[in-house]
Design a protein around this motif. Structure first.
Motif, PDB file in Angstrom:
ATOM      1  N   THR A 235      -3.763  21.089  -1.016  1.00  0.00           N
ATOM      2  CA  THR A 235      -3.441  19.662  -1.021  1.00  0.00           C
ATOM      3  C   THR A 235      -2.084  19.378  -1.646  1.00  0.00           C
ATOM      4  O   THR A 235      -1.290  18.588  -1.113  1.00  0.00           O
ATOM      5  CB  THR A 235      -4.526  18.865  -1.767  1.00  0.00           C
ATOM      6  OG1 THR A 235      -5.766  18.972  -1.050  1.00  0.00           O
ATOM      7  CG2 THR A 235      -4.156  17.388  -1.852  1.00  0.00           C
TER       8      THR A 235
ATOM      9  N   THR B 278       0.931  17.714   0.389  1.00  0.00           N
ATOM     10  CA  THR B 278       1.448  16.414  -0.043  1.00  0.00           C
ATOM     11  C   THR B 278       2.956  16.479  -0.268  1.00  0.00           C
ATOM     12  O   THR B 278       3.699  15.585   0.159  1.00  0.00           O
ATOM     13  CB  THR B 278       0.756  15.965  -1.337  1.00  0.00           C
ATOM     14  OG1 THR B 278      -0.654  15.879  -1.116  1.00  0.00           O
ATOM     15  CG2 THR B 278       1.264  14.600  -1.773  1.00  0.00           C
TER      16      THR B 278
ATOM     17  N   LEU C 165      -5.044  11.160   1.483  1.00  0.00           N
ATOM     18  CA  LEU C 165      -6.419  10.853   1.111  1.00  0.00           C
ATOM     19  C   LEU C 165      -7.263  12.100   1.350  1.00  0.00           C
ATOM     20  O   LEU C 165      -7.465  12.508   2.487  1.00  0.00           O
ATOM     21  CB  LEU C 165      -6.943   9.685   1.948  1.00  0.00           C
ATOM     22  CG  LEU C 165      -8.426   9.328   1.809  1.00  0.00           C
ATOM     23  CD1 LEU C 165      -8.741   8.854   0.389  1.00  0.00           C
ATOM     24  CD2 LEU C 165      -8.820   8.255   2.827  1.00  0.00           C
TER      25      LEU C 165
ATOM     26  N   GLN D  79     -11.820   5.933  -3.639  1.00  0.00           N
ATOM     27  CA  GLN D  79     -10.983   7.080  -3.288  1.00  0.00           C
ATOM     28  C   GLN D  79      -9.705   6.630  -2.581  1.00  0.00           C
ATOM     29  O   GLN D  79      -8.625   7.185  -2.818  1.00  0.00           O
ATOM     30  CB  GLN D  79     -11.783   8.038  -2.405  1.00  0.00           C
ATOM     31  CG  GLN D  79     -12.928   8.712  -3.145  1.00  0.00           C
ATOM     32  CD  GLN D  79     -13.922   9.388  -2.221  1.00  0.00           C
ATOM     33  OE1 GLN D  79     -14.080   9.002  -1.059  1.00  0.00           O
ATOM     34  NE2 GLN D  79     -14.622  10.393  -2.725  1.00  0.00           N
TER      35      GLN D  79
ATOM     36  N   ALA E   7      -5.847   7.019  -3.959  1.00  0.00           N
ATOM     37  CA  ALA E   7      -4.830   7.672  -3.138  1.00  0.00           C
ATOM     38  C   ALA E   7      -3.510   6.899  -3.166  1.00  0.00           C
ATOM     39  O   ALA E   7      -2.434   7.484  -3.343  1.00  0.00           O
ATOM     40  CB  ALA E   7      -5.327   7.827  -1.698  1.00  0.00           C
TER      41      ALA E   7
END
Length: 437
Positions: free
Chosen positions: A24, A28, A43, A114, A118
């Motif tokens: 992740t 990202t 997300l 969530q 994010a």
């Protein structure tokens, strides 16, 4: 242009989701490259991975290629399991996601938090953009509207609620069951609340990152330290694992060496003797809510152990109440259409700015002339004030219809026509701007 790459429980297996979510941070960072996008929000939940990009001029194929490289996946493999939304479709998709309409358990409440976390994370790291801020803030508004109007998120739906329902008959007496919670994040809090709602009282918490004691103290449960984990597993009836680890924390080795049905009351992993185990008339139940997995899949092969993971839970997700979901989706569609219309209207802003600047410039010149005359002739003070008010009113009336029409053109996808028309009338180059620039 808005772009969304979605890999979720509908189009990908758990193994692929795990591979992406283990990377992740790398993904990202790659998608947040300013040369790729001017804004990015990622997300990542237990059953979906999504990247929302504010990326004018970026082709979906470029975004997919960047995601594949960062996640160490073959582009073809990712493309087969990734849905791509673009433009206004991104808006409706996020509104549906944040309202729980795209979750395994439709209407789950955790997803709203969530989504909020994010955008908060993107903002804190400087990865957000004005357009993404507008989008995510409106998604929170729509989610709240659906909750209050349909009750879809007030039914206690969540993956952990569904999992506990599935093991209800196996546990039997929740008050007598000994439960171990693994993890101390936001989902651990939701899991603890769900366990208590079932009547569980004997609950311990273990944290791979060492936060068990702080979590236990704040929630009134018992902490389990690192060196006590194996002993705790010897006498646990139910494990609920929801930690953010990158590799399985509970392996088959741990359960081969801890007490199972009919085994003596010893934990041999580190040569320690555990408290005497109760005579088990039911298997030990393990619920793995983690992605990546917290519990190795081969643990299910240990005698006296039953493992319930996200794939199994998804297969048994109940069909939601049709009426509530239909109403919620109607709210999403309406809100998405209005958001898209407002985005389109912003495409007319340059033309409106030029038109108002032209008219207001002439207005201020005339008002200045009147005030100069007033300074010379004090008897005209009252007339000058009335004239100024009349001129401002006239300017507003003159601008009203062109303003409305420019916004109408924008909503019809014809903002460029309005911009060009104003530029032609004023003898200037068409201004650039708007949400798609």
């Amino acid at each position: 242009m808005l772009l969304c790459l979605t890999v979720d429980h509908r189009n990908a297996d758990l193994a692929l989701l795990e591979r992406i979510e283990r990377r992740t941070d790398t993904v990202t960072a790659a998608l947040s490259d300013p040369e790729l996008a001017r804004g990015a929000v990622v997300l990542a939940t237990c059953n979906r991975f999504e990247a929302y990009l504010d990326a004018p001029g970026l082709a979906p194929e470029q975004a997919l290629d960047g995601l594949a490289r960062a996640a160490d996946l073959a582009p073809a493999e990712l493309a087969a399991s990734c849905s791509v939304h673009r433009g206004d479709a991104v808006v409706e998709h996020l509104f549906a996601v944040s309202s729980g309409l795209e979750s395994v358990s439709v209407g789950e409440g955790e997803i709203t938090g969530q989504v909020r976390r994010a955008i908060d994370a993107a903002r804190a790291s400087g990865r957000s953009s004005t357009e993404l801020e507008r989008l995510f803030q409106q998604a929170m508004v729509v989610s709240k509207r659906i909750k209050h109007r349909t009750g879809l998120q007030t039914q206690g739906r969540s993956l952990v609620q569904l999992a506990l329902t599935m093991v209800d008959s196996r546990v039997g007496d929740w008050q007598a069951a000994r439960v171990l919670l693994i993890g101390t994040g936001a989902y651990a809090g939701a899991s603890l609340a769900a366990l208590r709602a079932r009547g569980a009282r004997s609950i311990g918490v273990y944290s791979p990152s060492g936060r068990a004691r702080a979590f236990a103290d704040s929630h009134g449960i018992r902490p389990v330290e690192h060196d006590a984990l194996d002993a705790e597993l010897c006498d646990t009836d139910l494990v609920v694992a929801c930690s953010t680890v990158h590799e399985p924390l509970l392996t088959r080795e741990r359960f081969d060496e801890t007490v199972t049905e009919g085994s003596p009351p010893f934990c041999s992993r580190f040569g320690r003797i555990a408290p005497p185990a109760r005579n088990r008339t039911r298997p030990r139940l393990l619920i793995d809510m983690g992605l990546p997995r917290n519990i190795s899949t081969d643990v299910a092969g240990v005698a006296g152990v039953e493992l319930l993971d996200l794939e199994t839970i998804a297969l048994h997700a109940p069909i939601p109440e049709l009426g509530a979901e239909l109403e919620a989706r109607d709210i999403v569609r309406t809100a998405a259409a209005e958001f898209a219309a407002l985005r389109a209207e912003r495409g007319a802003v340059p033309a409106l700015r030029e038109l108002r600047s032209f008219v207001n410039g002439i207005l201020e010149e005339e008002i200045a002339r009147i005030r100069d005359r007033e300074a010379v002739d004090s008897n005209s003070a009252g007339v000058a004030a009335e004239t100024e008010a009349a001129l401002r009113h006239l300017a507003g009336r003159l601008l009203h219809r062109p303003t409305v029409r420019l916004r109408e053109l924008a909503r019809e996808g014809r903002a460029a026509e309005g911009v060009a028309a104003v530029a032609a009338l004023l003898g200037e180059e068409p201004a650039r701007g708007g949400p798609g620039s």
